[in-house]
Motif scaffolding. Structure first.
Motif, PDB file in Angstrom:
ATOM      1  N   SER A 199       0.807  -1.225   0.000  1.00  6.33           N
ATOM      2  CA  SER A 199       0.000   0.000   0.000  1.00  6.33           C
ATOM      3  C   SER A 199       0.836   1.269   0.000  1.00  6.33           C
ATOM      4  CB  SER A 199      -0.919   0.014   1.237  1.00  6.33           C
ATOM      5  OG  SER A 199      -1.749  -1.115   1.275  1.00  6.33           O
ATOM      6  N   ILE A 200       2.148   1.121   0.123  1.00  8.25           N
ATOM      7  CA  ILE A 200       3.008   2.300   0.265  1.00  8.25           C
ATOM      8  C   ILE A 200       2.891   3.229  -0.934  1.00  8.25           C
ATOM      9  CG2 ILE A 200       5.439   3.012   0.213  1.00  8.25           C
ATOM     10  CD1 ILE A 200       6.017   0.904   2.287  1.00  8.25           C
ATOM     11  N   ASN A 201       2.807   2.683  -2.131  1.00  9.57           N
ATOM     12  CA  ASN A 201       2.761   3.522  -3.336  1.00  9.57           C
ATOM     13  C   ASN A 201       1.456   4.299  -3.474  1.00  9.57           C
ATOM     14  OD1 ASN A 201       5.314   2.672  -4.133  1.00  9.57           O
ATOM     15  ND2 ASN A 201       4.513   0.928  -5.288  1.00  9.57           N
ATOM     16  N   THR A 202       0.453   3.942  -2.685  1.00  6.45           N
ATOM     17  CA  THR A 202      -0.842   4.632  -2.769  1.00  6.45           C
ATOM     18  C   THR A 202      -0.979   5.741  -1.725  1.00  6.45           C
ATOM     19  OG1 THR A 202      -1.955   3.106  -1.224  1.00  6.45           O
ATOM     20  CG2 THR A 202      -1.876   2.479  -3.552  1.00  6.45           C
ATOM     21  N   ILE A 203      -0.003   5.877  -0.852  1.00  6.18           N
ATOM     22  CA  ILE A 203      -0.083   6.854   0.246  1.00  6.18           C
ATOM     23  C   ILE A 203       0.426   8.218  -0.228  1.00  6.18           C
ATOM     24  CG2 ILE A 203       0.684   7.426   2.574  1.00  6.18           C
ATOM     25  CD1 ILE A 203       1.012   4.423   3.085  1.00  6.18           C
ATOM     26  N   GLU A 204      -0.385   9.242  -0.088  1.00  6.52           N
ATOM     27  CA  GLU A 204      -0.011  10.586  -0.521  1.00  6.52           C
ATOM     28  C   GLU A 204       0.594  11.421   0.612  1.00  6.52           C
ATOM     29  OE1 GLU A 204      -3.368  12.470  -2.259  1.00  6.52           O
ATOM     30  OE2 GLU A 204      -3.555  11.019  -3.903  1.00  6.52           O
ATOM     31  N   ASP A 205       0.134  11.212   1.835  1.00 11.80           N
ATOM     32  CA  ASP A 205       0.629  11.992   2.972  1.00 11.80           C
ATOM     33  C   ASP A 205       2.048  11.547   3.329  1.00 11.80           C
ATOM     34  OD1 ASP A 205       1.146  12.617   5.866  1.00 11.80           O
ATOM     35  OD2 ASP A 205      -0.831  13.541   5.700  1.00 11.80           O
ATOM     36  N   PRO A 206       3.040  12.454   3.274  1.00 10.28           N
ATOM     37  CA  PRO A 206       4.427  12.064   3.555  1.00 10.28           C
ATOM     38  C   PRO A 206       4.621  11.523   4.972  1.00 10.28           C
ATOM     39  CG  PRO A 206       4.339  14.218   2.489  1.00 10.28           C
ATOM     40  CD  PRO A 206       2.945  13.867   2.858  1.00 10.28           C
ATOM     41  N   PHE A 207       3.912  12.104   5.928  1.00 11.26           N
ATOM     42  CA  PHE A 207       4.073  11.656   7.323  1.00 11.26           C
ATOM     43  C   PHE A 207       3.515  10.251   7.499  1.00 11.26           C
ATOM     44  CE2 PHE A 207       3.084  11.599  11.895  1.00 11.26           C
ATOM     45  CZ  PHE A 207       4.287  12.058  12.419  1.00 11.26           C
ATOM     46  N   LEU A 208       2.362   9.988   6.913  1.00 13.89           N
ATOM     47  CA  LEU A 208       1.786   8.642   6.969  1.00 13.89           C
ATOM     48  C   LEU A 208       2.676   7.647   6.239  1.00 13.89           C
ATOM     49  CD1 LEU A 208      -0.469   6.683   7.695  1.00 13.89           C
ATOM     50  CD2 LEU A 208      -1.718   7.458   5.661  1.00 13.89           C
ATOM     51  N   LEU A 209       3.233   8.057   5.102  1.00 10.01           N
ATOM     52  CA  LEU A 209       4.148   7.194   4.354  1.00 10.01           C
ATOM     53  C   LEU A 209       5.347   6.803   5.210  1.00 10.01           C
ATOM     54  CD1 LEU A 209       5.076   5.873   1.706  1.00 10.01           C
ATOM     55  CD2 LEU A 209       6.080   8.077   1.058  1.00 10.01           C
ATOM     56  N   LYS A 210       5.898   7.801   5.910  1.00 16.97           N
ATOM     57  CA  LYS A 210       7.041   7.524   6.785  1.00 16.97           C
ATOM     58  C   LYS A 210       6.646   6.564   7.896  1.00 16.97           C
ATOM     59  CE  LYS A 210      10.410   9.822   9.773  1.00 16.97           C
ATOM     60  NZ  LYS A 210      10.937  11.124  10.258  1.00 16.97           N
ATOM     61  N   ALA A 211       5.463   6.762   8.482  1.00 17.70           N
ATOM     62  CA  ALA A 211       5.009   5.910   9.579  1.00 17.70           C
ATOM     63  C   ALA A 211       4.816   4.473   9.120  1.00 17.70           C
ATOM     64  CB  ALA A 211       3.714   6.473  10.164  1.00 17.70           C
ATOM     65  N   VAL A 212       4.193   4.293   7.958  1.00 12.81           N
ATOM     66  CA  VAL A 212       3.965   2.939   7.433  1.00 12.81           C
ATOM     67  C   VAL A 212       5.296   2.269   7.101  1.00 12.81           C
ATOM     68  CG1 VAL A 212       2.973   1.625   5.522  1.00 12.81           C
ATOM     69  CG2 VAL A 212       1.658   3.468   6.577  1.00 12.81           C
ATOM     70  N   GLN A 213       6.220   3.024   6.525  1.00 11.96           N
ATOM     71  CA  GLN A 213       7.521   2.455   6.193  1.00 11.96           C
ATOM     72  C   GLN A 213       8.257   2.007   7.449  1.00 11.96           C
ATOM     73  OE1 GLN A 213       8.929   2.144   2.776  1.00 11.96           O
ATOM     74  NE2 GLN A 213       9.866   0.635   4.139  1.00 11.96           N
ATOM     75  N   MET A 214       8.182   2.805   8.495  1.00 13.95           N
ATOM     76  CA  MET A 214       8.802   2.431   9.771  1.00 13.95           C
ATOM     77  C   MET A 214       8.160   1.166  10.331  1.00 13.95           C
ATOM     78  SD  MET A 214       9.138   6.237  11.477  1.00 13.95           S
ATOM     79  CE  MET A 214       9.542   5.608  13.100  1.00 13.95           C
ATOM     80  N   ALA A 215       6.833   1.066  10.206  1.00 16.51           N
ATOM     81  CA  ALA A 215       6.138  -0.125  10.708  1.00 16.51           C
ATOM     82  C   ALA A 215       6.560  -1.364   9.933  1.00 16.51           C
ATOM     83  CB  ALA A 215       4.631   0.083  10.598  1.00 16.51           C
ATOM     84  N   VAL A 216       6.632  -1.234   8.616  1.00 13.96           N
ATOM     85  CA  VAL A 216       7.038  -2.365   7.773  1.00 13.96           C
ATOM     86  C   VAL A 216       8.480  -2.768   8.062  1.00 13.96           C
ATOM     87  CG1 VAL A 216       7.473  -3.067   5.392  1.00 13.96           C
ATOM     88  CG2 VAL A 216       5.372  -1.835   5.965  1.00 13.96           C
ATOM     89  N   ASP A 217       9.312  -1.790   8.413  1.00 13.05           N
ATOM     90  CA  ASP A 217      10.725  -2.064   8.698  1.00 13.05           C
ATOM     91  C   ASP A 217      10.942  -2.715  10.051  1.00 13.05           C
ATOM     92  OD1 ASP A 217      11.443  -1.042   6.268  1.00 13.05           O
ATOM     93  OD2 ASP A 217      12.016   0.930   7.018  1.00 13.05           O
ATOM     94  N   GLY A 218       9.871  -2.852  10.841  1.00 15.49           N
ATOM     95  CA  GLY A 218       9.986  -3.628  12.077  1.00 15.49           C
ATOM     96  C   GLY A 218      10.156  -2.837  13.350  1.00 15.49           C
ATOM     97  N   GLN A 219       9.791  -1.573  13.351  1.00 14.29           N
ATOM     98  CA  GLN A 219       9.881  -0.796  14.579  1.00 14.29           C
ATOM     99  C   GLN A 219       8.881  -1.311  15.617  1.00 14.29           C
ATOM    100  OE1 GLN A 219      11.947   1.435  15.513  1.00 14.29           O
ATOM    101  NE2 GLN A 219      12.957   2.126  13.651  1.00 14.29           N
ATOM    102  N   GLU A 220       9.282  -1.230  16.882  1.00 14.46           N
ATOM    103  CA  GLU A 220       8.365  -1.580  17.959  1.00 14.46           C
ATOM    104  C   GLU A 220       7.292  -0.499  18.089  1.00 14.46           C
ATOM    105  OE1 GLU A 220       8.238  -4.328  19.800  1.00 14.46           O
ATOM    106  OE2 GLU A 220       9.854  -5.130  18.542  1.00 14.46           O
ATOM    107  N   PRO A 221       6.088  -0.873  18.525  1.00 15.07           N
ATOM    108  CA  PRO A 221       4.993   0.109  18.592  1.00 15.07           C
ATOM    109  C   PRO A 221       5.334   1.370  19.383  1.00 15.07           C
ATOM    110  CG  PRO A 221       4.146  -2.097  18.942  1.00 15.07           C
ATOM    111  CD  PRO A 221       5.634  -2.223  18.905  1.00 15.07           C
ATOM    112  N   GLU A 222       5.889   1.201  20.584  1.00 13.33           N
ATOM    113  CA  GLU A 222       6.189   2.369  21.419  1.00 13.33           C
ATOM    114  C   GLU A 222       7.329   3.195  20.828  1.00 13.33           C
ATOM    115  OE1 GLU A 222       5.551   5.156  24.003  1.00 13.33           O
ATOM    116  OE2 GLU A 222       4.300   3.355  23.865  1.00 13.33           O
ATOM    117  N   THR A 223       8.307   2.519  20.223  1.00 13.44           N
ATOM    118  CA  THR A 223       9.421   3.236  19.589  1.00 13.44           C
ATOM    119  C   THR A 223       8.924   4.052  18.410  1.00 13.44           C
ATOM    120  OG1 THR A 223      10.962   1.485  20.222  1.00 13.44           O
ATOM    121  CG2 THR A 223      11.664   2.975  18.470  1.00 13.44           C
ATOM    122  N   LEU A 224       8.055   3.449  17.602  1.00  9.80           N
ATOM    123  CA  LEU A 224       7.497   4.165  16.453  1.00  9.80           C
ATOM    124  C   LEU A 224       6.722   5.397  16.904  1.00  9.80           C
ATOM    125  CD1 LEU A 224       5.872   2.853  13.271  1.00  9.80           C
ATOM    126  CD2 LEU A 224       4.462   4.267  14.750  1.00  9.80           C
TER     127      LEU A 224
END
Length: 255
Positions: free
Chosen positions: A98-123
């Motif tokens: 879904s990353i290519n469909t995200i227009e908001d840069p902040f949301l894109l960064k958040a999703v990428q961090m989640a996919v990369d394996g960040q812990e919930p509290e760290t993210l």
């Protein structure tokens, strides 16, 4: 393009211009010494108060009063709920598609961090840190316009005093009284217009823009933490609905 800002400025200056033209030609409100005192003095004060970098940043921030695309919090919640349902069924890595469909840069960064394996509290902590610094930058831009609203009338008063001194020094020559009084009164007029028609409203609009942007970014941080934590989508939706007015709350489970 923000029509309310454009309409507001056009209405304010348009009505003033109509009032001026009703009483005489526009040229009587143009005085070079007054312009030099108010505009030059105000610009000088701002450069003393703030470094060049902050002043130029404020110019870029000011563009948000005219050019701004507001993100719908309701639409953002729907998007986050789609991500939550997909992650719950297929795993967090499924969001990569879904990353290519995200227009908001902040949301894109958040999703990428989640996919990369960040812990919930760290993210959440990393996103909230970025939000804090975004807010600081916004406040600094608004502060510059508040400072302009403060300095412009002050320089108008300085110009008024200059004009009065010049007038009192030449009271024996009636022909000099008019130009001196023009400087005295027009500097006050220019300062009042800059402060009350331009800078104070722009500072208010920037504050509103900042509040709206911070709200949507905080919503994203809370939503992505819930997704990473594997929170029940219904509970997550109720949590996110706290960010918007009750009349805007529309459950995705009823669609």
């Amino acid at each position: 393009m923000d029509l309310s800002t454009i309409l507001g400025i056009c209405a304010a200056f348009g009505l003033m211009l109509m009032a001026i033209l009703q009483g005489g030609p526009l040229s009587i409100f143009i005085n070079i010494p007054s312009i030099m005192i108010v505009f030059g003095g105000t610009a000088g004060n701002i450069l003393v108060h703030y470094p060049f970098a902050d002043v130029f940043d404020a110019i870029n921030v000011a563009k948000k009063t005219f050019l701004y695309k507001e993100t719908s919090a309701s639409a953002l919640i729907d998007q986050l709920m789609d991500f939550a349902n997909k992650a719950r069924k297929e795993g967090i890595l499924a969001l990569q598609a879904s990353i290519n469909t995200i227009e908001d840069p902040f949301l894109l960064k958040a999703v990428q961090m989640a996919v990369d394996g960040q812990e919930p509290e760290t993210l959440r902590r990393m996103l909230m840190t970025e939000i804090d610094y975004i807010q600081v930058r916004h406040e600094k831009g608004g502060d510059i316009f508040n400072a302009l609203a403060l300095y412009a009338p002050a320089m108008g008063m300085v110009g008024t005093l200059i004009g009065l001194v010049q007038m009192l020094q030449t009271m024996d020559d009636p022909s000099t009284i008019g130009p001196a009084m023009a400087v005295a009164l027009l500097t006050t007029f220019y300062g009042a217009v800059i402060a009350n028609v331009v800078c104070t409203p722009m500072a208010g609009k920037l504050r509103n823009r900042s509040d709206s942007e911070i709200l949507t970014k905080t919503l994203i941080a809370e939503g992505m933490q819930s997704i990473l934590s594997g929170e029940n989508p219904r509970i997550m939706e109720q949590k996110l609905h706290a960010f918007i007015a009750p009349k805007l709350r529309d459950s995705t489970f009823n669609k």
